[in-house]
Design an enzyme around this catalytic site. Structure first.
Site, mmCIF file in Angstrom:
data_model
loop_
_atom_site.group_PDB
_atom_site.id
_atom_site.type_symbol
_atom_site.label_atom_id
_atom_site.label_comp_id
_atom_site.label_asym_id
_atom_site.label_seq_id
_atom_site.Cartn_x
_atom_site.Cartn_y
_atom_site.Cartn_z
ATOM 1 N N HIS A 145 18.267 49.324 31.529
ATOM 2 C CA HIS A 145 19.059 48.405 32.350
ATOM 3 C C HIS A 145 18.200 47.309 32.983
ATOM 4 O O HIS A 145 17.107 47.567 33.480
ATOM 5 C CB HIS A 145 19.801 49.178 33.451
ATOM 6 C CG HIS A 145 20.947 48.419 34.029
ATOM 7 N ND1 HIS A 145 20.851 47.711 35.199
ATOM 8 C CD2 HIS A 145 22.199 48.222 33.556
ATOM 9 C CE1 HIS A 145 22.018 47.121 35.431
ATOM 10 N NE2 HIS A 145 22.849 47.431 34.457
ATOM 11 N N ASP B 198 27.692 55.153 39.483
ATOM 12 C CA ASP B 198 26.745 54.178 38.955
ATOM 13 C C ASP B 198 26.167 54.820 37.681
ATOM 14 O O ASP B 198 25.731 55.974 37.717
ATOM 15 C CB ASP B 198 25.651 53.963 40.021
ATOM 16 C CG ASP B 198 25.056 52.573 40.027
ATOM 17 O OD1 ASP B 198 25.774 51.594 39.753
ATOM 18 O OD2 ASP B 198 23.840 52.453 40.322
ATOM 19 N N HIS C 163 17.381 54.285 38.390
ATOM 20 C CA HIS C 163 18.252 55.234 39.094
ATOM 21 C C HIS C 163 19.541 55.416 38.290
ATOM 22 O O HIS C 163 19.923 54.548 37.504
ATOM 23 C CB HIS C 163 18.594 54.703 40.501
ATOM 24 C CG HIS C 163 19.374 53.430 40.468
ATOM 25 N ND1 HIS C 163 18.779 52.195 40.307
ATOM 26 C CD2 HIS C 163 20.712 53.177 40.519
ATOM 27 C CE1 HIS C 163 19.700 51.256 40.272
ATOM 28 N NE2 HIS C 163 20.899 51.818 40.389
ATOM 29 N N LYS D 279 30.346 52.462 36.206
ATOM 30 C CA LYS D 279 30.024 51.028 36.260
ATOM 31 C C LYS D 279 28.531 50.831 36.063
ATOM 32 O O LYS D 279 27.745 51.747 36.289
ATOM 33 C CB LYS D 279 30.482 50.437 37.598
ATOM 34 C CG LYS D 279 29.812 51.097 38.791
ATOM 35 C CD LYS D 279 30.387 50.608 40.092
ATOM 36 C CE LYS D 279 29.703 51.267 41.274
ATOM 37 N NZ LYS D 279 28.251 51.048 41.348
ATOM 38 N N CYS E 9 27.055 48.630 47.155
ATOM 39 C CA CYS E 9 28.251 48.916 46.353
ATOM 40 C C CYS E 9 29.529 49.030 47.180
ATOM 41 O O CYS E 9 30.596 48.589 46.731
ATOM 42 C CB CYS E 9 28.012 50.147 45.478
ATOM 43 S SG CYS E 9 26.790 49.789 44.175
ATOM 44 N N HIS F 58 23.869 53.792 34.513
ATOM 45 C CA HIS F 58 23.044 52.809 33.827
ATOM 46 C C HIS F 58 22.362 53.368 32.576
ATOM 47 O O HIS F 58 21.848 54.497 32.602
ATOM 48 C CB HIS F 58 21.926 52.313 34.755
ATOM 49 C CG HIS F 58 22.397 51.646 36.015
ATOM 50 N ND1 HIS F 58 23.291 50.605 36.018
ATOM 51 C CD2 HIS F 58 22.066 51.860 37.320
ATOM 52 C CE1 HIS F 58 23.489 50.213 37.275
ATOM 53 N NE2 HIS F 58 22.777 50.960 38.078
ATOM 54 N N ASP G 58 29.885 56.026 44.628
ATOM 55 C CA ASP G 58 28.515 56.400 44.224
ATOM 56 C C ASP G 58 27.858 57.511 45.058
ATOM 57 O O ASP G 58 26.687 57.368 45.449
ATOM 58 C CB ASP G 58 27.611 55.156 44.236
ATOM 59 C CG ASP G 58 28.068 54.067 43.267
ATOM 60 O OD1 ASP G 58 29.095 54.245 42.595
ATOM 61 O OD2 ASP G 58 27.384 53.022 43.196
#
Ligand code: VGL
Ligand code: ZN
Length: 201
Positions: free
Chosen positions: A56, A50, A85, A110, A155, A52, A12
């Site tokens: 989310h 990351d 984010h 993810k 993470c 989203h 990330d």
């Protein structure tokens, strides 16, 4: 076919986790140069992102009556609520412009399901839904993984713990990580990783 025994997993390193980003980690951009420098030493380089959707469930804005950094109970367990984010396709979700992305052989995204967060590069926060990274590493012959990136206490730590649980040899290079450190999360993450047999250097 030759085996790729050592994999570097870069967690990330995205604009939203760097200074000026929506969920900025102090010194987040300082990991870029050391990570770039270590890439040539590995047989296999994987980047995670990351990723989203705007709706989310980990975003405080999507949980009426709740504020960022509060903890709530989700069907799969406790979950920290975050500022929005790494929204799919946004500048914040893009890799830091200085990160060397050309050496990466796989980019794994993810957190793309609205209902469940995914700190770990291996399993979503329900600890059951797989991202596919385990299978990829197995087929690449990678039994040893080195983890770096953001954030060390979320993470990176969750990925390291899952990797250890899967029987991989795991090293975390702390100088190429930065932490959020929310309510003691950094000390807890370090203790959990040590207990799980993760090598912290
Ligand atoms: C992360 C919080 C929320 C991380 C991702 O990359 O550590 N932390 N989403
Ligand atoms: Zn996230």
């Amino acid at each position: 076919m030759s085996a790729s025994n050592r994999a570097l997993i870069v967690i990330d390193v995205q604009n939203d986790f760097c200074p000026g980003g929506a969920l900025a980690v102090a010194g987040g951009d300082e990991v870029v140069a050391p990570i770039n420098a270590m890439m040539p030493d590995f047989d296999c380089v994987v980047l995670t992102q990351d990723w989203h959707p705007a709706d989310h469930s980990s975003f405080a804005v999507n949980q009426p009556g709740h504020a960022p950094f509060e903890m709530i109970e989700m069907p799969y367990g406790p979950q920290v609520l975050w500022p929005a984010h790494c929204v799919q396709g946004s500048d914040g979700a893009a890799f830091h412009a200085g990160l060397a992305t050309d050496p990466a052989q796989l980019v794994i995204r993810k957190g793309f399901r609205s209902a469940v967060d995914s700190y770990s590069a291996f399993f979503e926060n329900d600890h059951d839904t797989a991202t596919g990274l385990q299978g990829y590493l197995r087929e690449r012959g990678a039994a040893e993984v080195t983890l770096v990136g953001l954030a060390l206490d979320f993470c990176v730590a969750y990925s390291a713990l899952d990797a250890a649980k899967l029987g991989l040899r795991v090293t975390v290079i702390e100088s190429a990580c930065r932490a959020i450190d929310l309510d003691g999360s950094l000390a807890r993450a370090r203790a959990d990783m040590q207990a799980a047999g993760v090598t912290l250097v």
